[in-house]
Design a protein around this motif. Structure first.
Motif, PDB file in Angstrom:
ATOM      1  N   THR A  42       0.841  -1.190   0.000  1.00 48.87           N
ATOM      2  CA  THR A  42       0.000   0.000   0.000  1.00 48.87           C
ATOM      3  C   THR A  42       0.878   1.241   0.000  1.00 48.87           C
ATOM      4  O   THR A  42       1.771   1.369   0.838  1.00 48.87           O
ATOM      5  N   LEU A  43       0.623   2.134  -0.932  1.00 47.64           N
ATOM      6  CA  LEU A  43       1.372   3.376  -1.017  1.00 47.64           C
ATOM      7  C   LEU A  43       0.378   4.487  -1.325  1.00 47.64           C
ATOM      8  O   LEU A  43      -0.111   4.598  -2.448  1.00 47.64           O
ATOM      9  N   HIS A  44       0.056   5.296  -0.320  1.00 42.98           N
ATOM     10  CA  HIS A  44      -0.906   6.378  -0.492  1.00 42.98           C
ATOM     11  C   HIS A  44      -0.183   7.613  -1.010  1.00 42.98           C
ATOM     12  O   HIS A  44       0.864   7.992  -0.495  1.00 42.98           O
ATOM     13  N   LEU A  45      -0.752   8.243  -2.008  1.00 41.56           N
ATOM     14  CA  LEU A  45      -0.103   9.379  -2.659  1.00 41.56           C
ATOM     15  C   LEU A  45      -0.576  10.701  -2.088  1.00 41.56           C
ATOM     16  O   LEU A  45      -1.718  10.862  -1.658  1.00 41.56           O
ATOM     17  N   GLY A  46       0.309  11.680  -2.119  1.00 43.46           N
ATOM     18  CA  GLY A  46       0.013  13.054  -1.730  1.00 43.46           C
ATOM     19  C   GLY A  46       1.193  13.932  -2.085  1.00 43.46           C
ATOM     20  O   GLY A  46       2.341  13.533  -1.910  1.00 43.46           O
ATOM     21  N   ASP A  47       0.923  15.102  -2.632  1.00 44.60           N
ATOM     22  CA  ASP A  47       1.986  16.050  -2.964  1.00 44.60           C
ATOM     23  C   ASP A  47       2.910  15.519  -4.056  1.00 44.60           C
ATOM     24  O   ASP A  47       4.122  15.693  -3.992  1.00 44.60           O
ATOM     25  N   VAL A  48       2.347  14.865  -5.075  1.00 41.86           N
ATOM     26  CA  VAL A  48       3.164  14.304  -6.159  1.00 41.86           C
ATOM     27  C   VAL A  48       2.625  14.729  -7.529  1.00 41.86           C
ATOM     28  O   VAL A  48       2.658  13.952  -8.490  1.00 41.86           O
ATOM     29  N   ALA A  63      -6.792  15.185  -2.905  1.00 41.32           N
ATOM     30  CA  ALA A  63      -7.382  15.058  -1.575  1.00 41.32           C
ATOM     31  C   ALA A  63      -6.330  15.044  -0.480  1.00 41.32           C
ATOM     32  O   ALA A  63      -6.576  15.505   0.643  1.00 41.32           O
ATOM     33  N   ASN A  64      -5.137  14.518  -0.791  1.00 40.28           N
ATOM     34  CA  ASN A  64      -4.104  14.334   0.235  1.00 40.28           C
ATOM     35  C   ASN A  64      -3.018  15.395   0.208  1.00 40.28           C
ATOM     36  O   ASN A  64      -2.051  15.303   0.975  1.00 40.28           O
ATOM     37  N   THR A  65      -3.159  16.392  -0.661  1.00 38.70           N
ATOM     38  CA  THR A  65      -2.141  17.440  -0.749  1.00 38.70           C
ATOM     39  C   THR A  65      -2.617  18.678  -0.005  1.00 38.70           C
ATOM     40  O   THR A  65      -3.675  19.224  -0.331  1.00 38.70           O
ATOM     41  N   ARG A  77       1.092  32.957   4.438  1.00 44.32           N
ATOM     42  CA  ARG A  77       0.225  31.839   4.095  1.00 44.32           C
ATOM     43  C   ARG A  77       0.266  30.739   5.158  1.00 44.32           C
ATOM     44  O   ARG A  77       1.273  30.537   5.825  1.00 44.32           O
ATOM     45  N   THR A  78      -0.856  30.059   5.292  1.00 38.66           N
ATOM     46  CA  THR A  78      -0.981  28.946   6.215  1.00 38.66           C
ATOM     47  C   THR A  78      -1.326  27.696   5.421  1.00 38.66           C
ATOM     48  O   THR A  78      -2.171  27.726   4.522  1.00 38.66           O
ATOM     49  N   THR A  79      -0.676  26.598   5.733  1.00 36.24           N
ATOM     50  CA  THR A  79      -0.938  25.339   5.054  1.00 36.24           C
ATOM     51  C   THR A  79      -1.993  24.556   5.799  1.00 36.24           C
ATOM     52  O   THR A  79      -1.884  24.313   6.997  1.00 36.24           O
ATOM     53  N   LEU A  80      -3.039  24.183   5.083  1.00 36.48           N
ATOM     54  CA  LEU A  80      -4.146  23.448   5.678  1.00 36.48           C
ATOM     55  C   LEU A  80      -4.396  22.156   4.906  1.00 36.48           C
ATOM     56  O   LEU A  80      -4.175  22.108   3.690  1.00 36.48           O
ATOM     57  N   PRO A  81      -4.842  21.106   5.588  1.00 32.98           N
ATOM     58  CA  PRO A  81      -5.213  19.877   4.854  1.00 32.98           C
ATOM     59  C   PRO A  81      -6.473  20.110   4.065  1.00 32.98           C
ATOM     60  O   PRO A  81      -7.320  20.935   4.420  1.00 32.98           O
ATOM     61  N   ARG A  82      -6.605  19.391   2.954  1.00 38.17           N
ATOM     62  CA  ARG A  82      -7.817  19.529   2.154  1.00 38.17           C
ATOM     63  C   ARG A  82      -9.019  18.900   2.827  1.00 38.17           C
ATOM     64  O   ARG A  82     -10.156  19.263   2.547  1.00 38.17           O
ATOM     65  N   GLY A  83      -8.754  17.910   3.645  1.00 39.55           N
ATOM     66  CA  GLY A  83      -9.872  17.261   4.344  1.00 39.55           C
ATOM     67  C   GLY A  83     -10.527  16.169   3.549  1.00 39.55           C
ATOM     68  O   GLY A  83     -11.523  15.591   3.951  1.00 39.55           O
ATOM     69  N   GLY A  84      -9.977  15.865   2.377  1.00 39.30           N
ATOM     70  CA  GLY A  84     -10.545  14.793   1.558  1.00 39.30           C
ATOM     71  C   GLY A  84     -10.102  13.434   2.042  1.00 39.30           C
ATOM     72  O   GLY A  84      -9.168  13.304   2.831  1.00 39.30           O
ATOM     73  N   LYS A  85     -10.766  12.435   1.564  1.00 38.90           N
ATOM     74  CA  LYS A  85     -10.415  11.056   1.934  1.00 38.90           C
ATOM     75  C   LYS A  85     -10.082  10.268   0.672  1.00 38.90           C
ATOM     76  O   LYS A  85     -10.605  10.534  -0.399  1.00 38.90           O
ATOM     77  N   ARG A  86      -9.232   9.282   0.881  1.00 39.43           N
ATOM     78  CA  ARG A  86      -8.877   8.405  -0.242  1.00 39.43           C
ATOM     79  C   ARG A  86     -10.076   7.537  -0.582  1.00 39.43           C
ATOM     80  O   ARG A  86     -10.742   6.992   0.290  1.00 39.43           O
ATOM     81  N   ARG A  87     -10.350   7.404  -1.880  1.00 44.95           N
ATOM     82  CA  ARG A  87     -11.486   6.594  -2.307  1.00 44.95           C
ATOM     83  C   ARG A  87     -11.003   5.365  -3.042  1.00 44.95           C
ATOM     84  O   ARG A  87      -9.954   5.369  -3.606  1.00 44.95           O
TER      85      ARG A  87
END
Length: 339
Positions: free
Chosen positions: A252-258, A317-319, A329-339
């Motif tokens: 399992t390899l979940h992606l984000g910021d790629v 969703a994960n970026t 600027r402030t960095t915030l999570p998108r709040g999405g979920k992996r589907r």
């Protein structure tokens, strides 16, 4: 300080130029393994246990990192900037787990059986692309199939100009097949599922025997799944020069910021997108979509577009996103979920 040994270990001007004038007495060392409360580092002349500085945790370090250490106290006083970093997102959090640092070539290992999963391999490729690391697909278990050519063709279709090597991980010839990517100062990393032959490849590259090398586990032919035989990341010398980082089996390899890594992976879609009628085309239903037109006329496989949609959505969703006025600027999570 043995300069030749350090160069063989991967030390070069990129790291040397980071040393301050007041740090000449500190010794460069490369992290070889990470434990709960300490590091073990390679010095070029042997291994040395290192303690952490105040307020640091082992989560801050990856195998392959370079540190400057106090020769008297054996404390890793400073972590040097990385040339490259492999990391993955931990599911359910915004934490990025460090996999390996300062890697030149990522050997993505899979086998000529049901373990060959294009969707999973594309995840590995996206992470390697984003990190600026050269990916190479290694197809193992070629002795179990009549003809590896179809598997090689499927692997090459995953990314433009992707290098693919089919080999028998147990054969001494495997080291010769991989020699073009090895050599003094070069760092390789092995990644892939359990049971595909990573530990066997590590033993072959390092010139180790079954008695002195990493334990290996057989794959279950019923479902092409293997047992975890590597439990921690570690740095090993390659026979003939270079270093290799072994990693535990990873299904399992979940992606984000790629985002850039995905653009490179799906170059054919990236290049078609500017031809779409709408700038914000999602390539799902819009009229005048150049990507959908390519699917319709057979230039682009529909399943390839489906996998791009899934990975692009997961990455969005994960970026984290930045909000607020420029300069504050402030960095915030998108709040999405992996589907």
């Amino acid at each position: 300080m043995d300069h030749d040994a350090l160069r063989d270990l991967g030390w070069d001007a990129f790291f040397a130029d980071q040393r301050g004038d007041d740090e000449d007495a500190l010794l460069p060392m490369r992290v070889a393994s990470v434990h709960r409360s300490r590091l073990v580092a390679e010095t070029g002349r042997g291994r040395q246990r290192l303690d952490l500085p105040l307020h640091a945790t082992t989560a801050d370090y990856a195998v392959g990192d370079w540190v400057l250490a106090d020769p008297a106290t054996h404390v890793a006083l400073r972590l040097l900037d990385r040339r490259s970093l492999l990391r993955r997102r931990t599911e359910g959090t915004d934490i990025r787990q460090l996999i390996a640092a300062n890697v030149d070539v990522l050997f993505i290992v899979t086998s000529c059986n049901d373990d060959f999963n294009p969707a999973r391999l594309e995840r590995y490729l996206a992470v390697a692309n984003e990190a600026g690391i050269r990916p190479v697909i290694l197809l193992t278990k070629i002795d179990k199939v009549d003809d590896p050519a179809p598997w090689i063709a499927r692997a090459r279709d995953l990314q433009r100009d992707l290098e693919v090597v089919a080999l028998n991980a147990k054969s001494p010839e495997a080291r010769d097949r991989l020699a073009p990517w090895c050599g003094p100062g070069r760092t390789l990393a092995l990644i892939g599922s359990s049971g595909v032959g990573k530990s066997t490849l590590l033993n072959t590259l390092a010139g180790l025997t079954a008695d002195t090398g990493q334990a290996t586990g057989a794959i279950r032919e019923s479902d092409a799944k293997g047992r975890h035989t590597t439990t921690a990341r570690s740095l090993h010398p390659v026979a003939g020069g270079g270093w290799v980082i072994d990693t535990p089996g990873m299904r399992t390899l979940h992606l984000g910021d790629v985002a850039s890594g995905l653009d490179m992976l799906f170059a054919e879609i990236t290049e078609l997108a500017p031809e779409c009628r709408f700038r914000d085309c999602t390539h799902q239903h819009e009229p005048g979509c150049a990507v959908l037109a390519a699917v319709a006329d057979g230039r682009l496989p529909a399943e390839r577009l489906d996998r791009w949609r899934k990975l692009a959505e997961e990455n969005r969703a994960n970026t984290p996103v930045q909000t607020g006025p420029r300069g504050n600027r402030t960095t915030l999570p998108r709040g999405g979920k992996r589907r």
